[in-house]
Design a protein around this motif. Structure first.
Motif, PDB file in Angstrom:
ATOM      1  N   LEU A  78      51.334  33.132  -5.368  1.00  4.34           N
ATOM      2  CA  LEU A  78      51.736  34.411  -5.963  1.00  4.34           C
ATOM      3  C   LEU A  78      50.510  35.279  -6.186  1.00  4.34           C
ATOM      4  N   GLY A  79      50.418  36.358  -5.432  1.00  5.23           N
ATOM      5  CA  GLY A  79      49.316  37.310  -5.597  1.00  5.23           C
ATOM      6  C   GLY A  79      49.726  38.418  -6.556  1.00  5.23           C
ATOM      7  N   ILE A  80      48.788  38.841  -7.401  1.00  2.30           N
ATOM      8  CA  ILE A  80      49.085  39.890  -8.377  1.00  2.30           C
ATOM      9  C   ILE A  80      48.054  41.006  -8.286  1.00  2.30           C
ATOM     10  N   CYS A  81      48.523  42.226  -8.117  1.00  2.00           N
ATOM     11  CA  CYS A  81      47.691  43.440  -8.117  1.00  2.00           C
ATOM     12  C   CYS A  81      46.575  43.334  -7.074  1.00  2.00           C
ATOM     13  N   ILE A  82      45.325  43.155  -7.508  1.00  2.00           N
ATOM     14  CA  ILE A  82      44.245  43.017  -6.538  1.00  2.00           C
ATOM     15  C   ILE A  82      44.433  41.724  -5.723  1.00  2.00           C
ATOM     16  N   GLY A  83      45.058  40.740  -6.361  1.00  2.00           N
ATOM     17  CA  GLY A  83      45.398  39.493  -5.660  1.00  2.00           C
ATOM     18  C   GLY A  83      46.410  39.720  -4.543  1.00  2.00           C
ATOM     19  N   LEU A  84      47.119  40.827  -4.590  1.00  2.00           N
ATOM     20  CA  LEU A  84      47.971  41.262  -3.473  1.00  2.00           C
ATOM     21  C   LEU A  84      47.119  42.033  -2.461  1.00  2.00           C
ATOM     22  N   GLN A  85      46.345  43.001  -2.967  1.00  2.00           N
ATOM     23  CA  GLN A  85      45.637  43.904  -2.051  1.00  2.00           C
ATOM     24  C   GLN A  85      44.676  43.171  -1.114  1.00  2.00           C
ATOM     25  N   VAL A  86      43.981  42.162  -1.633  1.00  2.55           N
ATOM     26  CA  VAL A  86      42.985  41.491  -0.770  1.00  2.55           C
ATOM     27  C   VAL A  86      43.640  40.591   0.279  1.00  2.55           C
ATOM     28  N   LEU A  87      44.961  40.404   0.210  1.00  3.42           N
ATOM     29  CA  LEU A  87      45.641  39.637   1.256  1.00  3.42           C
ATOM     30  C   LEU A  87      45.739  40.445   2.553  1.00  3.42           C
ATOM     31  N   TYR A  88      45.612  41.782   2.425  1.00  7.83           N
ATOM     32  CA  TYR A  88      45.758  42.652   3.596  1.00  7.83           C
ATOM     33  C   TYR A  88      44.523  42.567   4.504  1.00  7.83           C
ATOM     34  N   THR A  89      44.617  43.243   5.647  1.00  9.76           N
ATOM     35  CA  THR A  89      43.520  43.240   6.623  1.00  9.76           C
ATOM     36  C   THR A  89      42.256  43.846   6.033  1.00  9.76           C
ATOM     37  N   GLY A  90      42.449  44.950   5.296  1.00  8.39           N
ATOM     38  CA  GLY A  90      41.292  45.603   4.707  1.00  8.39           C
ATOM     39  C   GLY A  90      41.716  46.711   3.775  1.00  8.39           C
ATOM     40  N   THR A  91      40.737  47.234   3.027  1.00  8.65           N
ATOM     41  CA  THR A  91      41.036  48.280   2.057  1.00  8.65           C
ATOM     42  C   THR A  91      40.143  49.501   2.278  1.00  8.65           C
ATOM     43  N   GLU A  92      40.726  50.667   2.023  1.00  7.56           N
ATOM     44  CA  GLU A  92      39.961  51.922   2.136  1.00  7.56           C
ATOM     45  C   GLU A  92      39.165  52.192   0.864  1.00  7.56           C
ATOM     46  N   GLU A  93      39.308  51.316  -0.136  1.00  7.56           N
ATOM     47  CA  GLU A  93      38.600  51.523  -1.404  1.00  7.56           C
ATOM     48  C   GLU A  93      37.103  51.395  -1.162  1.00  7.56           C
ATOM     49  N   GLY A  94      36.359  52.450  -1.544  1.00  6.48           N
ATOM     50  CA  GLY A  94      34.904  52.448  -1.369  1.00  6.48           C
ATOM     51  C   GLY A  94      34.491  52.492   0.091  1.00  6.48           C
ATOM     52  N   GLY A  95      35.269  53.200   0.932  1.00  8.23           N
ATOM     53  CA  GLY A  95      34.961  53.301   2.361  1.00  8.23           C
ATOM     54  C   GLY A  95      35.866  52.360   3.133  1.00  8.23           C
ATOM     55  N   TRP A  96      35.367  51.200   3.449  1.00 12.27           N
ATOM     56  CA  TRP A  96      36.210  50.189   4.087  1.00 12.27           C
ATOM     57  C   TRP A  96      35.671  48.801   3.778  1.00 12.27           C
ATOM     58  N   PHE A  97      36.523  47.933   3.295  1.00 15.57           N
ATOM     59  CA  PHE A  97      36.148  46.534   3.104  1.00 15.57           C
ATOM     60  C   PHE A  97      37.129  45.659   3.867  1.00 15.57           C
ATOM     61  N   ASP A  98      36.606  44.762   4.685  1.00 15.91           N
ATOM     62  CA  ASP A  98      37.474  43.767   5.304  1.00 15.91           C
ATOM     63  C   ASP A  98      37.999  42.860   4.213  1.00 15.91           C
ATOM     64  N   CYS A  99      39.295  42.560   4.288  1.00 21.76           N
ATOM     65  CA  CYS A  99      39.867  41.626   3.319  1.00 21.76           C
ATOM     66  C   CYS A  99      40.323  40.362   4.049  1.00 21.76           C
ATOM     67  N   LEU A 100      41.278  39.640   3.496  1.00 24.18           N
ATOM     68  CA  LEU A 100      41.587  38.302   4.017  1.00 24.18           C
ATOM     69  C   LEU A 100      42.425  38.308   5.295  1.00 24.18           C
ATOM     70  N   ASP A 101      43.084  39.431   5.579  1.00 25.58           N
ATOM     71  CA  ASP A 101      43.867  39.565   6.819  1.00 25.58           C
ATOM     72  C   ASP A 101      45.000  38.531   6.915  1.00 25.58           C
ATOM     73  N   ILE A 102      45.519  38.163   5.774  1.00 26.80           N
ATOM     74  CA  ILE A 102      46.655  37.229   5.760  1.00 26.80           C
ATOM     75  C   ILE A 102      47.940  38.018   6.031  1.00 26.80           C
ATOM     76  N   ILE A 103      47.965  39.252   5.526  1.00 24.37           N
ATOM     77  CA  ILE A 103      49.059  40.178   5.846  1.00 24.37           C
ATOM     78  C   ILE A 103      48.435  41.344   6.603  1.00 24.37           C
ATOM     79  N   LYS A 104      48.947  41.621   7.803  1.00 27.85           N
ATOM     80  CA  LYS A 104      48.405  42.727   8.596  1.00 27.85           C
ATOM     81  C   LYS A 104      48.755  44.051   7.923  1.00 27.85           C
ATOM     82  N   GLY A 105      47.748  44.877   7.710  1.00 29.08           N
ATOM     83  CA  GLY A 105      48.000  46.174   7.101  1.00 29.08           C
ATOM     84  C   GLY A 105      46.789  46.663   6.331  1.00 29.08           C
ATOM     85  N   ARG A 106      46.865  47.923   5.930  1.00 25.67           N
ATOM     86  CA  ARG A 106      45.743  48.554   5.225  1.00 25.67           C
ATOM     87  C   ARG A 106      46.103  48.823   3.769  1.00 25.67           C
ATOM     88  N   VAL A 107      45.078  48.778   2.923  1.00 21.45           N
ATOM     89  CA  VAL A 107      45.245  49.205   1.533  1.00 21.45           C
ATOM     90  C   VAL A 107      44.715  50.637   1.447  1.00 21.45           C
TER      91      VAL A 107
END
Lengths: 205, 258
Positions: A78-107
């Motif tokens: 169970l991911g919560i808040c940021i624990g959800l967001q980092v499951l995605y491919t990456g986030t636009e927060e602060g430019g671009w950060f690669d995340c865990l890429d467990i769920i394909k998609g962008r934050v």
């Protein structure tokens, strides 16, 4: 250490997640030990704050492969808040950060013109029946606090949606993985119900 | 649609709620944890504890109050009063607070906002601003006051609107606007001040000071453009319950959570 592990990487809502689980009467351990996390029947991945910092900390603590393994083995997570967001491919927060890429998609950032963070109680509209929302009326209010939202490529993963300038996925899931953008540990009785449902879903008790 | 938040505020000293609290029920009105539970049952959307303890010696008592509340109550909790350092903030957050509210310490050292925001995230850092109209100013302007815990405090000479904008730039995730002129009068919030700040910042604004009736809350949300309303006396004295207040607001078209 009981059946449930909360991943400890110093997330701000660690304590309140723990309090909620204890209140429900479950045995829970807060841990950053890979073996303990992998041994648990259900794992909670908390979070609040910034996704970039979270990725940095997870990497430093060697927890990225652990979360990836949980997802790869279809373990109840169970991911919560940021624990959800980092499951995605990456986030636009602060430019671009690669995340865990467990769920394909962008934050992505919430649209401008509204107050950000999106802070307060908002309706969660159930799009797809899921055990996590068992007994919870559609469009119930849950507590949100975030400035970014995840946009999954595969829309069939969307379990619930919420509207704040944009309709976004406030709950996504695949198999035994499920993640919410809101904070069940700050959403009163219905929030506690979410945890209870997750543990049942994970086959505990 | 995001609902408007109704937030009761409890002044705590030496582990007890100190503002006169008069409920119709037979609860121990002085115990902050019991009161927090009571407001939670009534439908409060968040809670604010304001620590008016003058001495830091008593800080552990407040930490214990926060801890006991957080064990029982699962809605957001903000703690303010006397927080001077990032370590002070850390202890409150670790005890179970979701947000910390700072005023005097931020005026004296604005970097405290950015340091706190960097470590805990912007959503954790609330600027709790005490502002007062400058007598005879035309157009009207407001100045930020510090040390308001004692004898009404003193002016910092800083313009309240400019300070609000600067605090957001530094990383404050929410602003509580407390009008010293309106506080305790029950004659309504300072709507001009609220609106001026709501229109210039991008983060949520919480109205504080002056609530005497549900209509005052409505005015703060509509005219003052606030995102949330904080009130003490009307709830503590049992003049209106939170549920009655929410029903009133809902009847006038304001989205609230029941």
């Amino acid at each position: 250490m009981g059946d449930i592990a909360i991943i400890d990487y110093g997330a701000g809502n660690l304590r309140s997640v723990n309090n909620a689980v204890v209140k429900l009467g479950y045995q829970v351990g807060i841990t950053n030990n890979a073996e303990e996390i992998l041994r648990a029947k259900a794992v909670i991945f908390p979070g609040v704050g910034a996704a970039g910092d979270t990725m940095f900390t997870l990497d430093k603590m060697g927890l990225m492969p652990v979360v990836r393994q949980l997802a790869a083995e279809n373990r109840p997570l169970l991911g919560i808040c940021i624990g959800l967001q980092v499951l995605y491919t990456g986030t636009e927060e602060g430019g671009w950060f690669d995340c865990l890429d467990i769920i394909k998609g962008r934050v992505k950032k919430l649209p401008s013109g509204l107050k950000v963070p999106h802070m307060g109680w908002n309706q969660v509209k159930i799009k797809k029946s899921h055990p996590l929302f068992e007994g919870i009326p559609d469009s119930s209010n849950f507590y949100f606090v975030h400035s970014y939202y995840g946009d999954p490529e595969d829309k069939s993963l969307v379990i619930a949606e919420t509207e704040y300038g944009v309709k976004f996925a406030s709950c996504v899931g695949r198999g035994n993985l499920v993640a919410v953008q809101f904070h069940p540990e700050r959403s009163g009785d219905l929030g506690l119900q979410i945890y209870e449902n997750f543990f049942k879903f994970a086959g505990i008790k | 649609m995001l609902t408007k938040r109704i937030i009761p505020c409890l002044d705590v000293k030496g582990g007890r709620v100190v503002k006169g609290v008069k409920f119709k029920s037979h609860r121990d009105a002085g115990d902050p944890v019991e009161l927090a539970a009571f407001y939670n049952e009534q439908g409060a959307d968040e809670l604010v504890f304001y620590d008016i303890t003058a001495s830091s010696d008593e800080r552990p008592i407040m930490l214990d109050v926060v801890k006991r509340t957080a064990n029982q109550i699962f809605i957001p909790l903000t703690v303010g009063g006397g927080l001077r350092t990032v370590e002070d903030m850390h202890r409150m957050l670790e005890a179970g607070a979701d947000k910390v509210s700072i005023n005097t310490a931020a005026v004296l050292r604005p970097e405290l906002i950015s340091e706190g925001a960097k470590r805990f995230g912007n959503q954790c850092i609330v600027l709790g601003m005490d502002a007062k109209r400058v007598t005879g100013s035309d157009p009207v302007r407001w100045e930020v006051y510090t040390h308001t815990g004692a004898d009404g405090g003193q002016t910092s000479g800083i313009d309240a609107i400019k300070w609000a904008c600067r605090a957001v730039d530094l990383g404050a995730g929410e602003i509580v606007v407390n009008s010293i002129d309106a506080d305790g009068t029950k004659a309504g919030y300072d709507l001009e001040l609220l609106r001026a700040i709501s229109e210039c910042v991008t983060v949520p604004v919480v109205a504080s000071g002056g609530a005497g009736s549900p209509e005052d809350l409505y005015q703060a949300l509509i005219v003052g453009k606030a995102d949330a309303v904080l009130a003490a006396s009307i709830f503590h004295y049992g003049t209106y319950t939170i549920l009655e207040t929410k029903k009133y607001l809902s009847g006038k078209g304001i989205p609230v959570r029941f």
